[in-house]
Scaffold this motif. Sequence first.
Motif, PDB file in Angstrom:
ATOM      1  N   ILE A  14       0.860  -1.183   0.000  1.00  0.00           N
ATOM      2  CA  ILE A  14       0.000   0.000   0.000  1.00  0.00           C
ATOM      3  C   ILE A  14       0.897   1.234   0.000  1.00  0.00           C
ATOM      4  N   ASN A  15       0.761   2.050  -1.024  1.00  0.00           N
ATOM      5  CA  ASN A  15       1.658   3.203  -1.139  1.00  0.00           C
ATOM      6  C   ASN A  15       1.121   4.399  -0.349  1.00  0.00           C
ATOM      7  N   LYS A  16       1.731   4.650   0.804  1.00  0.00           N
ATOM      8  CA  LYS A  16       1.387   5.842   1.584  1.00  0.00           C
ATOM      9  C   LYS A  16       2.562   6.815   1.581  1.00  0.00           C
ATOM     10  N   GLY A  17       3.406   6.671   0.558  1.00  0.00           N
ATOM     11  CA  GLY A  17       4.559   7.573   0.424  1.00  0.00           C
ATOM     12  C   GLY A  17       4.226   8.729  -0.493  1.00  0.00           C
ATOM     13  N   THR A  18       5.262   9.310  -1.084  1.00  0.00           N
ATOM     14  CA  THR A  18       5.051  10.502  -1.908  1.00  0.00           C
ATOM     15  C   THR A  18       5.416  10.255  -3.368  1.00  0.00           C
ATOM     16  N   LEU A  19       6.126   9.177  -3.659  1.00  0.00           N
ATOM     17  CA  LEU A  19       6.503   8.867  -5.036  1.00  0.00           C
ATOM     18  C   LEU A  19       5.832   7.561  -5.458  1.00  0.00           C
ATOM     19  N   ALA A  20       5.633   7.417  -6.775  1.00  0.00           N
ATOM     20  CA  ALA A  20       5.124   6.150  -7.302  1.00  0.00           C
ATOM     21  C   ALA A  20       6.136   5.053  -6.984  1.00  0.00           C
ATOM     22  N   ASN A  21       5.647   3.825  -6.857  1.00  0.00           N
ATOM     23  CA  ASN A  21       6.592   2.730  -6.661  1.00  0.00           C
ATOM     24  C   ASN A  21       6.125   1.481  -7.371  1.00  0.00           C
ATOM     25  N   SER A  22       7.041   0.513  -7.378  1.00  0.00           N
ATOM     26  CA  SER A  22       6.779  -0.783  -7.983  1.00  0.00           C
ATOM     27  C   SER A  22       7.673  -1.731  -7.190  1.00  0.00           C
ATOM     28  N   VAL A  23       7.150  -2.871  -6.775  1.00  0.00           N
ATOM     29  CA  VAL A  23       7.941  -3.712  -5.875  1.00  0.00           C
ATOM     30  C   VAL A  23       8.475  -4.931  -6.619  1.00  0.00           C
ATOM     31  N   HIS A  24       9.765  -5.133  -6.537  1.00  0.00           N
ATOM     32  CA  HIS A  24      10.403  -6.310  -7.148  1.00  0.00           C
ATOM     33  C   HIS A  24      10.888  -7.234  -6.041  1.00  0.00           C
ATOM     34  N   LEU A  25      10.524  -8.518  -6.134  1.00  0.00           N
ATOM     35  CA  LEU A  25      11.087  -9.506  -5.217  1.00  0.00           C
ATOM     36  C   LEU A  25      12.284 -10.125  -5.934  1.00  0.00           C
ATOM     37  N   HIS A  26      13.452  -9.654  -5.547  1.00  0.00           N
ATOM     38  CA  HIS A  26      14.688  -9.966  -6.268  1.00  0.00           C
ATOM     39  C   HIS A  26      15.184 -11.357  -5.866  1.00  0.00           C
ATOM     40  N   GLY A  27      15.208 -12.267  -6.868  1.00  0.00           N
ATOM     41  CA  GLY A  27      15.602 -13.654  -6.608  1.00  0.00           C
ATOM     42  C   GLY A  27      14.438 -14.611  -6.786  1.00  0.00           C
ATOM     43  N   SER A  28      13.244 -14.059  -7.012  1.00  0.00           N
ATOM     44  CA  SER A  28      12.050 -14.885  -7.192  1.00  0.00           C
ATOM     45  C   SER A  28      11.716 -14.997  -8.671  1.00  0.00           C
ATOM     46  N   TYR A  29      11.309 -16.175  -9.115  1.00  0.00           N
ATOM     47  CA  TYR A  29      10.813 -16.271 -10.485  1.00  0.00           C
ATOM     48  C   TYR A  29       9.333 -15.923 -10.525  1.00  0.00           C
ATOM     49  N   SER A  30       9.031 -14.708 -10.102  1.00  0.00           N
ATOM     50  CA  SER A  30       7.651 -14.239 -10.109  1.00  0.00           C
ATOM     51  C   SER A  30       7.138 -14.175 -11.545  1.00  0.00           C
ATOM     52  N   ARG A  31       5.825 -14.388 -11.716  1.00  0.00           N
ATOM     53  CA  ARG A  31       5.197 -14.134 -12.998  1.00  0.00           C
ATOM     54  C   ARG A  31       5.361 -12.655 -13.342  1.00  0.00           C
ATOM     55  N   ALA A  32       5.429 -12.360 -14.645  1.00  0.00           N
ATOM     56  CA  ALA A  32       5.735 -10.988 -15.067  1.00  0.00           C
ATOM     57  C   ALA A  32       4.854  -9.905 -14.413  1.00  0.00           C
TER      58      ALA A  32
END
Length: 468
Positions: A73-91
């Motif tokens: 949940i983005n309660k910050g001030t800039l847009a974000n996108s979360v990457h789980l680095h090391g996971s073969y997540s679906r695109a």
Amino acid sequence: YTQPLTFGSEITPKYTVPNSDGSLLDYYEVEIKPVDVQIYPNLSKTKLVGYNGEVPGPTFRMRQGREAVVRFINKGTLANSVHLHGSYSRAPFDGWADDTTDPGQYKDYYYPNRQNARTLWYHDHAIDHTAKNAYFGQAGFYILSDAQEDSLGLPSENFDLPLALAAKRYNSDGSLWDPEANGETTSVFGDVIHVNGVPWPYHKVEPRKYRLRFLNTGISRSYQLYFESSAAAGKQIPFTVFASDAGLTLNPVQTNDLYISDAERWEVIFDFSAYAGKNVTLRNSRKVAADEDYNSTDQVMRFIVGDKVSDPSRGDNLPNGLPQTLRNVPFPPAHAPTEYNFKFEHSNGKWEVNGITWSAGIDQRILAKPERGAVQKWTLANSAGGWSHPIHIHLVDLQITSRSGGRGALMPYEKVALKDVMWLDVNEQIDVVARYAPWDGVYMFHCHNLIHEDHEMLAAFNVTALAD
Ligand code: C2O
Ligand code: CU
């Protein structure tokens, strides 16, 4: 070394639901929000933005086979996108740079957690703001365990230390020097070395074996780590590397120093038993590029070793050391021809991959199209003169099969490891082999010096479906 080392809190699921096959899925919520942290005792608090308002973010402890959904949940001030680095997540859940969540919005990410045990981390990946967001606090550990790793009896609990390195730079009032506001386009090496958010911390340990999980969350600085004690100056103290980005290596490898660039993970067993009542200092011998380095960046943290082991009956002190084979690592089959050549270079004030930047557009930025399941060799060359580039390829675990130029050879621990970040040092060329699987989809690859990534050493590859 005046402040104690701290560790991220451990996050627990909000609730757990059964899947139709009876397996369980954990649901978590994380709020990305501003937080003021007292980093320097004599200065004002530093304004950061962290996951759940913590820097580094809370630690996820996950088990192989147990799926998770995390609502960020983005309660910050800039847009974000979360990457789980090391996971073969679906695109759609991989933190694609343009798939940003604005302040006031949230996104649910699905993580399969089906890979072997490894130390992952989650961090921001938003277009143009990855460096700033990660630097101001959006980075945390995500630790996946499995039965194979359990069977080794590695040091656990208080003897298993996740250590996130980060170099940062401050203004005299205690605020962080902001790379975006200052228009930085090359690197922020930082003169203050943090471990888990604390500058040059100390940690009290027992005279026994520890598992140290090194992760470099910094945005530009790379390290060559070694341990020193009053009795042993210089690089005289051996330790054992046993895991990399992709978990356990084939064999344990003894070394006296360890290269670690941005986003890399290396895990070591360090035996403090010979240093009872002494200090062991973790140091860095790596200088930044061609520049003069700052004072004290050769210091990282200090271990203060106690006189005795609190519980000699604990079974996790590796009395017999590690077995010679740690796991059957799924190295890709040896593969001769190079499928793609990528040059990482600097031109016209931009960091480019084969002359392309992210803003070239969706058609231009897809530079490779491996068929799903294909084993491919890619040759990565550093043509940028004077800069090193830690190259991260999403989705896959890779084997580095050769290195020429620069350091001229693979490090002994690289030879037995699968990786997702490969350090391409000044004037180096490396070959990396991977099986492009298990999913189709468009994924990113880029430099993990996050200033380079934002300025746009960021490209994509498309894993294409098999023909019917
Ligand atoms: Cu650790 Cu593409 O990122
Ligand atoms: Cu770079």
